[in-house]
Design a protein around this motif. Structure first.
Motif, short mmCIF file in Angstrom:
data_model
loop_
_atom_site.label_atom_id
_atom_site.label_comp_id
_atom_site.label_asym_id
_atom_site.label_seq_id
_atom_site.Cartn_x
_atom_site.Cartn_y
_atom_site.Cartn_z
N LYS A 24 -25.49 -20.19 72.53
CA LYS A 24 -25.82 -19.38 73.70
C LYS A 24 -24.74 -18.32 73.87
O LYS A 24 -23.72 -18.36 73.19
N TYR A 25 -24.98 -17.42 74.80
CA TYR A 25 -24.02 -16.35 75.06
C TYR A 25 -23.73 -16.31 76.56
O TYR A 25 -24.64 -16.43 77.38
N SER A 26 -22.45 -16.15 76.90
CA SER A 26 -22.06 -16.05 78.30
C SER A 26 -22.49 -14.70 78.85
O SER A 26 -22.93 -13.82 78.11
N GLN A 27 -22.36 -14.51 80.14
CA GLN A 27 -22.72 -13.24 80.77
C GLN A 27 -21.89 -12.08 80.22
O GLN A 27 -22.35 -10.95 80.19
N SER A 28 -20.70 -12.38 79.75
CA SER A 28 -19.84 -11.33 79.17
C SER A 28 -20.13 -11.10 77.69
O SER A 28 -19.48 -10.29 77.05
N LYS A 39 -19.93 -13.46 75.22
CA LYS A 39 -19.14 -14.33 74.37
C LYS A 39 -20.02 -15.49 73.87
O LYS A 39 -20.66 -16.18 74.67
N TRP A 71 -16.36 -21.81 70.59
CA TRP A 71 -16.50 -20.45 71.10
C TRP A 71 -16.40 -19.42 69.98
O TRP A 71 -15.82 -19.70 68.93
#
Length: 136
Positions: free
Chosen positions: A17-21, A23, A49
């Motif tokens: 998955k990807y964070s809101q930023s 990453k 990560w």
């Protein structure tokens, strides 16, 4: 010192998955058998990560073995007014234990960078590993 070293099998396919930023992060769990009783296992939640996350998600699937090193992270969150606690390993280094040919997946060996964090720069064939070599 907060240092965890584990060898185990993935209990499910990794979730990338990807964070809101933006990453990348990958969640997965591994089963680690116990030294004193091979019929019992501990199920450990792990998070990787960035490039580590993308590599694990691309090349590992349920049942594949992985060696990893990281640190324990304990955090809490609220759910329905109740405090829940989560313990997981944040992966700093990893290496694949069995080859893609042994488990039917795609090969990682040709693409692995010499500066990729891990225990070694070579993939070890499952045929060369004796189960008695491991402490569990």
């Amino acid at each position: 010192m907060n240092l965890v070293t584990l060898i185990g099998r993935l209990t499910r396919d990794p979730e990338l998955k990807y964070s809101q930023s933006g990453k990348a992060f990958c969640k997965f769990s591994i089963a680690v058998t116990r030294e004193f009783n091979r019929d019992e296992a501990d199920f450990i939640n792990c998070v990787a990560w960035d490039k580590r996350a993308e590599t694990i998600a691309e090349y590992l699937r349920k049942g594949r073995r992985i060696a990893l090193q990281g640190r324990l992270s304990v955090r809490s969150y609220e759910q329905n007014g109740e405090t829940k606690w989560m313990t997981e390993v944040i992966v700093d280094k990893f290496d694949f234990i069995d080859t893609a040919a042994a488990s039917g997946g795609s090969s990682y060996e040709d693409k692995k960078s010499s500066n990729e964090p891990g225990f070694s720069n070579e993939v070890v064939s499952e045929d060369t590993i004796d189960d008695d070599d491991f402490p569990f």
